[in-house]
Design a protein around this motif. Structure first.
Motif, PDB file in Angstrom:
ATOM      1  N   ARG A   2       0.760  -1.025  -0.092  1.00 43.51           N
ATOM      2  CA  ARG A   2      -0.181   0.057   0.001  1.00 43.51           C
ATOM      3  C   ARG A   2       0.690   1.163   0.243  1.00 43.51           C
ATOM      4  NH1 ARG A   2      -4.175   2.989  -1.801  1.00 43.51           N
ATOM      5  NH2 ARG A   2      -4.957   4.420  -0.120  1.00 43.51           N
ATOM      6  N   ASP A   8       2.259   1.698  -3.395  1.00 47.07           N
ATOM      7  CA  ASP A   8       1.119   2.479  -4.295  1.00 47.07           C
ATOM      8  C   ASP A   8       0.799   3.894  -3.865  1.00 47.07           C
ATOM      9  OD1 ASP A   8       0.566  -0.036  -5.346  1.00 47.07           O
ATOM     10  OD2 ASP A   8      -1.092  -0.326  -4.194  1.00 47.07           O
ATOM     11  N   SER A  41       1.777   7.365  -6.871  1.00 46.51           N
ATOM     12  CA  SER A  41       0.582   7.990  -7.240  1.00 46.51           C
ATOM     13  C   SER A  41       0.696   9.404  -6.756  1.00 46.51           C
ATOM     14  CB  SER A  41      -0.681   7.240  -6.902  1.00 46.51           C
ATOM     15  OG  SER A  41      -0.504   7.504  -5.332  1.00 46.51           O
ATOM     16  N   ARG A  95       4.292  -6.148  -8.658  1.00 46.35           N
ATOM     17  CA  ARG A  95       3.714  -5.253  -7.656  1.00 46.35           C
ATOM     18  C   ARG A  95       2.948  -6.137  -6.796  1.00 46.35           C
ATOM     19  NH1 ARG A  95       2.260   0.642  -9.630  1.00 46.35           N
ATOM     20  NH2 ARG A  95       1.420   0.485  -7.611  1.00 46.35           N
TER      21      ARG A  95
END
Length: 286
Positions: A19, A22, A26, A166
């Motif tokens: 997480r 990610d 982003s 990933r």
């Protein structure tokens, strides 16, 4: 690359490393940014603060660099059984596991470090940028370290896109990549990066030996990814020492934070390497 000399006070599994990756890759919303900060505080922020508090009371950056040399010499002299196994026994399928575990880093090598350059004094930033230029192949696509890693993946019949790794990579391999994001652009000051990357570039000179030996023993033609690091990282480690000296000259250094960067990087890199080789051994027993 060997087992770290210091214990990691906060295991990477205290948070969801996938997480966090990610979020780092982003543009987070306000709520996601708060989530990211909380994850950093529970994991790498806690590690960094623990090492900062217990750092030796260095009188100067010269003294710190001298101790770094000793730290590297001691760590490099302790060859773990995992490295021996990789160099001497791992099968091609087991080597694939190890290469897969580091693919997220290999395929994006140095790109997430670029934000640190403008955070440093000019001459220190240029020393780091010289390292980055080498990592990126001096603009030659075929010589970029990420492309050398793609060649290795192709020879091993593995995917060459980051997205393929990933979901399946271990928390430790995600932590390895996340650490570089944090050091370069998330830590409150660049001192953590200076210590961490000065350690990393020098530790590769012994840490990659078992990888290079395994590639050679297995008859792989694309082992250049490892041998290139063994060749060029002597220069890189010198440039990182230049960056530390230039930062000291320009604005002074919080030496405890520099040392914390050394120790946290050693711990996280060691954890990721030992985990990757353990997973490879497991795969061989399956």
């Amino acid at each position: 690359m060997t087992t770290a000399l210091t214990d990691n006070p906060t295991p990477c599994t205290v948070i969801d490393q996938k997480r966090l990756y990610d979020l780092y890759t982003s543009v987070p919303t306000a709520a996601e940014y708060q989530e990211m900060v909380g994850m950093e505080e529970r994991w790498i922020g806690a590690i960094a603060e623990g090492h900062r508090r217990t750092a030796p009371g260095f009188a100067s950056h010269t003294e710190l660099l001298r101790e770094l040399s000793g730290f590297l010499a001691r760590e490099g002299a302790v060859a773990s059984d995992s490295h021996r196994f990789l160099a001497e026994e791992a099968t091609i399928d087991q080597f694939r596991v190890v290469v897969s575990e580091f693919a997220m880093d290999g395929l994006t090598e140095s790109l997430n470090l670029l934000p640190v350059v403008p955070r440093l004094p000019y001459k220190a930033g240029m020393a780091v940028f010289r390292v980055m230029v080498d990592e990126l192949g001096c603009g030659n696509d075929d010589q970029a370290h990420s492309e050398l890693y793609r060649e290795l993946l192709r020879e091993l019949d593995l995917p060459t896109e980051v997205e393929a790794y990933r979901a399946g990579s271990s928390p430790q391999s995600h932590a390895y990549v996340n650490m570089f994001h944090w050091l370069a652009s998330r830590a409150d000051t660049p001192e953590y990066f200076l210590g961490g990357y000065a350690y990393f570039e020098a530790s590769v000179l012994y840490g990659f030996r078992s990888f290079a030996q395994a590639a050679r023993r297995l008859g792989l033609k694309s082992g250049k990814y490892y041998t290139e690091h063994l060749y060029i990282d002597t220069y890189h480690s010198k440039q990182m020492r230049v960056a530390i000296r230039e930062t000291q000259t320009a604005q002074g250094l919080d030496l405890a934070k520099v040392w914390a960067g050394v120790e946290l990087t050693s711990a996280i890199v060691g954890d990721a390497t030992e985990t990757a080789i353990a997973l490879a051994r497991e795969a061989g027993r399956a």
